[in-house]
Design an enzyme around this catalytic site. Structure first.
Site, PDB file in Angstrom:
ATOM      1  N   LYS A  22     -13.496  46.168  23.086  1.00 41.67           N
ATOM      2  CA  LYS A  22     -13.643  45.589  21.565  1.00 41.67           C
ATOM      3  C   LYS A  22     -13.115  44.383  21.585  1.00 41.67           C
ATOM      4  O   LYS A  22     -14.026  43.375  20.923  1.00 41.67           O
ATOM      5  CB  LYS A  22     -12.582  46.515  20.790  1.00 41.67           C
ATOM      6  CG  LYS A  22     -12.416  45.969  19.517  1.00 41.67           C
ATOM      7  CD  LYS A  22     -11.474  46.606  18.597  1.00 41.67           C
ATOM      8  CE  LYS A  22     -10.062  46.320  18.538  1.00 41.67           C
ATOM      9  NZ  LYS A  22      -9.775  45.119  17.831  1.00 41.67           N
ATOM     10  N   CYS A 116      -5.600  45.091  11.708  1.00 40.14           N
ATOM     11  CA  CYS A 116      -4.590  45.665  11.155  1.00 40.14           C
ATOM     12  C   CYS A 116      -3.280  45.089  10.613  1.00 40.14           C
ATOM     13  O   CYS A 116      -3.059  43.914  10.985  1.00 40.14           O
ATOM     14  CB  CYS A 116      -4.033  46.341  12.514  1.00 40.14           C
ATOM     15  SG  CYS A 116      -5.354  47.630  13.244  1.00 40.14           S
ATOM     16  N   ARG A 121       0.293  37.642  10.982  1.00 46.03           N
ATOM     17  CA  ARG A 121      -0.561  37.324  11.890  1.00 46.03           C
ATOM     18  C   ARG A 121      -1.285  35.860  11.430  1.00 46.03           C
ATOM     19  O   ARG A 121      -2.179  35.609  11.366  1.00 46.03           O
ATOM     20  CB  ARG A 121      -1.587  38.339  12.186  1.00 46.03           C
ATOM     21  CG  ARG A 121      -1.001  39.572  12.306  1.00 46.03           C
ATOM     22  CD  ARG A 121      -2.057  40.495  12.653  1.00 46.03           C
ATOM     23  NE  ARG A 121      -2.767  40.420  13.905  1.00 46.03           N
ATOM     24  CZ  ARG A 121      -3.769  41.455  14.448  1.00 46.03           C
ATOM     25  NH1 ARG A 121      -4.379  42.120  13.620  1.00 46.03           N
ATOM     26  NH2 ARG A 121      -4.600  41.157  15.462  1.00 46.03           N
ATOM     27  N   ASP A 124      -2.019  29.310  12.304  1.00 43.40           N
ATOM     28  CA  ASP A 124      -1.417  27.892  12.318  1.00 43.40           C
ATOM     29  C   ASP A 124      -1.824  27.373  13.880  1.00 43.40           C
ATOM     30  O   ASP A 124      -2.289  26.213  13.798  1.00 43.40           O
ATOM     31  CB  ASP A 124      -0.017  28.066  12.213  1.00 43.40           C
ATOM     32  CG  ASP A 124       0.901  28.710  13.144  1.00 43.40           C
ATOM     33  OD1 ASP A 124       0.573  29.999  13.198  1.00 43.40           O
ATOM     34  OD2 ASP A 124       1.516  28.215  13.740  1.00 43.40           O
ATOM     35  N   GLN A 125      -2.075  28.040  14.737  1.00 41.68           N
ATOM     36  CA  GLN A 125      -2.307  27.394  15.976  1.00 41.68           C
ATOM     37  C   GLN A 125      -3.697  27.148  16.158  1.00 41.68           C
ATOM     38  O   GLN A 125      -4.181  25.892  16.677  1.00 41.68           O
ATOM     39  CB  GLN A 125      -1.714  28.311  17.337  1.00 41.68           C
ATOM     40  CG  GLN A 125      -0.358  28.775  17.286  1.00 41.68           C
ATOM     41  CD  GLN A 125       0.516  27.604  17.314  1.00 41.68           C
ATOM     42  OE1 GLN A 125       0.307  26.599  18.444  1.00 41.68           O
ATOM     43  NE2 GLN A 125       1.442  27.359  16.472  1.00 41.68           N
ATOM     44  N   ASP A 304      -0.800  46.294  22.749  1.00 38.52           N
ATOM     45  CA  ASP A 304      -1.815  47.213  22.213  1.00 38.52           C
ATOM     46  C   ASP A 304      -1.658  48.772  23.109  1.00 38.52           C
ATOM     47  O   ASP A 304      -2.343  49.555  22.383  1.00 38.52           O
ATOM     48  CB  ASP A 304      -3.266  46.697  22.369  1.00 38.52           C
ATOM     49  CG  ASP A 304      -3.493  45.580  21.779  1.00 38.52           C
ATOM     50  OD1 ASP A 304      -2.909  45.194  20.806  1.00 38.52           O
ATOM     51  OD2 ASP A 304      -4.642  44.972  22.092  1.00 38.52           O
ATOM     52  N   ILE A 326       5.322  40.851  20.443  1.00 43.88           N
ATOM     53  CA  ILE A 326       4.144  40.221  20.092  1.00 43.88           C
ATOM     54  C   ILE A 326       4.161  40.487  18.487  1.00 43.88           C
ATOM     55  O   ILE A 326       4.104  39.426  17.623  1.00 43.88           O
ATOM     56  CB  ILE A 326       2.955  40.772  20.492  1.00 43.88           C
ATOM     57  CG1 ILE A 326       3.050  40.638  22.168  1.00 43.88           C
ATOM     58  CG2 ILE A 326       1.723  39.628  20.036  1.00 43.88           C
ATOM     59  CD1 ILE A 326       3.220  39.345  22.844  1.00 43.88           C
ATOM     60  N   ARG A 397     -12.521  52.083  14.479  1.00 42.19           N
ATOM     61  CA  ARG A 397     -12.769  50.631  14.576  1.00 42.19           C
ATOM     62  C   ARG A 397     -12.773  50.411  16.141  1.00 42.19           C
ATOM     63  O   ARG A 397     -13.199  49.174  16.349  1.00 42.19           O
ATOM     64  CB  ARG A 397     -11.709  49.740  13.780  1.00 42.19           C
ATOM     65  CG  ARG A 397     -12.112  49.555  12.324  1.00 42.19           C
ATOM     66  CD  ARG A 397     -10.867  48.595  11.675  1.00 42.19           C
ATOM     67  NE  ARG A 397     -10.777  47.525  12.559  1.00 42.19           N
ATOM     68  CZ  ARG A 397      -9.600  47.298  12.743  1.00 42.19           C
ATOM     69  NH1 ARG A 397      -8.663  47.777  12.271  1.00 42.19           N
ATOM     70  NH2 ARG A 397      -9.341  46.175  13.637  1.00 42.19           N
TER      71      ARG A 397
HETATM   72  N1  EPU Z   1       0.050  33.667  16.550  1.00 44.85           N
HETATM   73  C1  EPU Z   1       0.844  32.911  15.568  1.00 44.85           C
HETATM   74  N2  EPU Z   1      -0.016  31.707  15.123  1.00 44.85           N
HETATM   75  C2  EPU Z   1      -1.515  31.670  15.697  1.00 44.85           C
HETATM   76  C3  EPU Z   1      -1.904  32.719  16.614  1.00 44.85           C
HETATM   77  C4  EPU Z   1      -0.940  33.887  16.719  1.00 44.85           C
HETATM   78  O1  EPU Z   1       2.041  32.862  15.294  1.00 44.85           O
HETATM   79  O2  EPU Z   1      -1.883  30.771  15.131  1.00 44.85           O
HETATM   80  C5  EPU Z   1       1.196  35.061  16.719  1.00 44.85           C
HETATM   81  C6  EPU Z   1       0.767  36.044  16.027  1.00 44.85           C
HETATM   82  O3  EPU Z   1       1.655  36.397  14.905  1.00 44.85           O
HETATM   83  C7  EPU Z   1       1.228  37.189  16.919  1.00 44.85           C
HETATM   84  C8  EPU Z   1       0.971  36.489  18.450  1.00 44.85           C
HETATM   85  O4  EPU Z   1       0.903  35.199  18.138  1.00 44.85           O
HETATM   86  O5  EPU Z   1       2.546  37.632  16.695  1.00 44.85           O
HETATM   87  C9  EPU Z   1      -0.143  36.926  19.096  1.00 44.85           C
HETATM   88  O6  EPU Z   1      -1.160  36.935  18.483  1.00 44.85           O
HETATM   89  P1  EPU Z   1      -2.812  36.538  19.154  1.00 44.85           P
HETATM   90  O7  EPU Z   1      -3.328  35.469  18.526  1.00 44.85           O
HETATM   91  O8  EPU Z   1      -2.442  36.485  20.674  1.00 44.85           O
HETATM   92  O9  EPU Z   1      -3.423  37.993  18.793  1.00 44.85           O
HETATM   93  P2  EPU Z   1      -4.632  38.014  17.754  1.00 44.85           P
HETATM   94  O10 EPU Z   1      -5.782  36.958  18.640  1.00 44.85           O
HETATM   95  O11 EPU Z   1      -4.532  38.095  16.539  1.00 44.85           O
HETATM   96  C10 EPU Z   1      -5.959  39.581  19.644  1.00 44.85           C
HETATM   97  C11 EPU Z   1      -6.284  41.014  19.541  1.00 44.85           C
HETATM   98  C12 EPU Z   1      -5.289  42.025  19.380  1.00 44.85           C
HETATM   99  C13 EPU Z   1      -4.187  41.868  20.211  1.00 44.85           C
HETATM  100  C14 EPU Z   1      -3.760  40.484  20.707  1.00 44.85           C
HETATM  101  C15 EPU Z   1      -2.703  40.288  21.641  1.00 44.85           C
HETATM  102  C16 EPU Z   1      -8.478  40.656  18.698  1.00 44.85           C
HETATM  103  C17 EPU Z   1      -9.489  40.874  17.677  1.00 44.85           C
HETATM  104  N3  EPU Z   1      -7.197  41.106  18.358  1.00 44.85           N
HETATM  105  O12 EPU Z   1      -5.237  39.397  18.403  1.00 44.85           O
HETATM  106  O13 EPU Z   1      -5.746  43.317  19.120  1.00 44.85           O
HETATM  107  O14 EPU Z   1      -2.873  42.566  20.126  1.00 44.85           O
HETATM  108  O15 EPU Z   1      -4.724  39.499  20.745  1.00 44.85           O
HETATM  109  O16 EPU Z   1      -3.349  40.770  23.071  1.00 44.85           O
HETATM  110  O17 EPU Z   1      -8.807  40.347  19.919  1.00 44.85           O
HETATM  111  C18 EPU Z   1      -5.773  45.484  18.727  1.00 44.85           C
HETATM  112  O18 EPU Z   1      -6.755  45.666  19.468  1.00 44.85           O
HETATM  113  O19 EPU Z   1      -5.102  46.656  18.283  1.00 44.85           O
HETATM  114  C19 EPU Z   1      -5.012  44.306  18.583  1.00 44.85           C
HETATM  115  C20 EPU Z   1      -4.297  44.065  17.729  1.00 44.85           C
END
Ligand code: EPU
Length: 418
Positions: A22, A116, A121, A124-125, A304, A326, A397
């Site tokens: 996914k 979710c 989430r 900012d980065q 996850d 995380i 999903r």
């Molecule tokens: N974070 C920030 N600022 C940012 C980006 C991230 O503070 O600009 C923090 C988030 O708040 C979080 C951490 O960094 O605490 C990790 O966030 P990340 O950006 O790595 O996650 P994501 O891109 O939102 C993807 C997956 C998630 C998975 C994470 C970590 C997708 C659509 N989602 O999320 O998948 O948990 O990477 O591997 O690719 C799931 O499949 O159940 C799921 C939540």
């Protein structure tokens, strides 16, 4: 609305074939917009998040055809339009439209993404990277207007190795002028799969899979094809099921290296598991030892998988502990496990202790989010009696064909309309 009914406590035997990932597919599909030609993506999972992306692409004017896991996307007549709040809220991966539209048209109008509800989430980065590349970001009421006269390569240091920010930065930088270097990049296999696809379309990206990714901007991306990697989280979920009830369960079409952190934890507990080139065989094992789990970015233990794993932790002899590093709010499954008979102590919102071994009993529970939902499915399959899981749209999903895959190995599970 749908719910899952499970009659649990039955050993499971046979083979479960893992589908495409996914979290890889949801990035590869928006990536198609960066191409001026036709792209093909194979092994795309049949899950509702993919349907949502298809709707957004078609709204933008792309021609999309999906059949048997093969997706063809023709982006020759795409028009840059606002991604409405309704579209943006449908899934987390809608944030990839920010960067692909910015990368292609130097302009994007997108709302804060959905996904979710597992804590704040922020993005900012991602926004920091857009600004470093020369874009202006205007934010009002969760709407982001992002534009640039031109995007120029730069160095971006991510405060945490975020998957979303790493992929968004690659998308925005792939057609920028000059070289962009992402420091402290996420190393997840999903990041590597996106870089491989972009390179196949004509990009010049090196270092994906390490913490430094170097993107040499190119002017144009064209035809491309790729195959979605196996879903390591789906694989891991069924591996945990094997440890709970396998007699044995064989999980096929996996990349063993991608699930190493789980395999090694299962071995540490004492689970009988045999790892082959592209599958694993797992037997339910008695007298398992307690463990300590701490979630981290890849190659650490994936967040996850911690929710589905909690079911197994209730079956270990003694005290196990779990630290979630995380997300702020990823224990919403725990009260339901307690309702089913688990003995779990909350230390704070990042730490729990699990005391085993406790039998679980079927009851009514809810899938509060995707992985909480898979946790409930595993708990229901293990528990004596009937478990009813509501709010299962979350599960659908992310888990392709879950009902049939589980039925095939002997589970008594039904998805019914309510
Ligand atoms: N974070 C920030 N600022 C940012 C980006 C991230 O503070 O600009 C923090 C988030 O708040 C979080 C951490 O960094 O605490 C990790 O966030 P990340 O950006 O790595 O996650 P994501 O891109 O939102 C993807 C997956 C998630 C998975 C994470 C970590 C997708 C659509 N989602 O999320 O998948 O948990 O990477 O591997 O690719 C799931 O499949 O159940 C799921 C939540």
């Amino acid at each position: 609305m749908k719910k899952i009914l499970i009659n649990g406590g039955k050993e499971l035997k046979g083979q479960i074939n893992v589908g495409g990932a996914k979290n890889s597919a949801v990035a590869l599909i928006p990536a198609a917009l960066l191409s001026d030609d036709v792209v093909e993506i194979y092994n795309v999972p049949n899950i509702s998040d993919i349907k949502s992306l298809e709707e957004i692409l078609e709204y933008l004017g792309a021609k999309v055809s999906i059949s048997d896991g093969k997706v063809m996307i023709d982006c020759t007549n795409v028009e840059n339009k606002k991604i409405t709040e309704e579209f943006s809220k449908k899934l987390r991966a809608s944030y990839y439209f920010m960067s692909v539209l910015l990368g292609k048209y130097k302009k994007a109008d997108v709302y804060f993404p959905g996904g979710c509800n597992i804590g704040a989430r922020p993005i900012d980065q991602t926004l920091k990277a857009f600004r470093a590349l020369g874009a202006v970001v205007e934010e009002e009421n969760n709407r982001f207007k992002i534009y640039a006269e031109k995007l120029v390569g730069c160095n971006v240091y991510l405060d945490m190795p975020s998957v979303g920010a790493t992929i968004n930065t690659m998308f925005a930088a792939v057609k920028a002028e000059g070289i962009t270097i992402i420091e402290n990049a996420a190393k997840e296999p999903e990041v590597v799969s996106v870089a491989t696809f972009l390179n196949n379309m004509g990009a010049d990206i090196k270092g994906a899979g390490t913490s430094e990714i170097i993107i040499n901007g190119v002017q144009k991306l064209g035809k491309g094809f790729t195959e979605v990697i196996p879903d390591r989280i789906e694989a891991g979920t069924y591996m945990i099921l094997g440890a709970l009830l396998g007699n044995p369960l064989k999980i096929t079409n996996i990349i063993p290296e991608h699930v190493d952190s789980l395999t090694l934890k299962l071995k540490e507990m004492g689970v009988n598991i045999k790892v082959n080139d592209s599958d694993v065989e797992i037997y339910k094992t008695d007298n398992l030892k307690p463990v300590v789990i701490k979630t981290h970015g890849y190659p650490g233990f994936p967040t996850d998988l911690q929710q589905p794993l909690t079911v197994l932790l209730t079956q270990l002899e003694g005290k196990s502990s779990l630290q979630e590093n995380i997300y702020e709010n990823r224990f919403q499954n725990v009260p339901y496990l307690i309702k089913m008979g688990a003995n779990i102590e909350f230390i704070d919102n990042q730490n729990i202790n699990i005391y085993g071994k406790t039998p679980l009993k079927g009851t009514e529970v809810e899938a509060t989010d995707l992985r909480a939902g898979s946790c409930m499915v595993l708990a229901g399959l293990l528990a004596e009696g009937t478990t009813t899981i509501t709010n299962i749209e979350h599960v659908l999903r992310g888990y392709e064909n879950i009902e049939q895959k589980l039925k095939n190995v002997g589970a008594k599970i039904d998805i019914i309309e309510i």
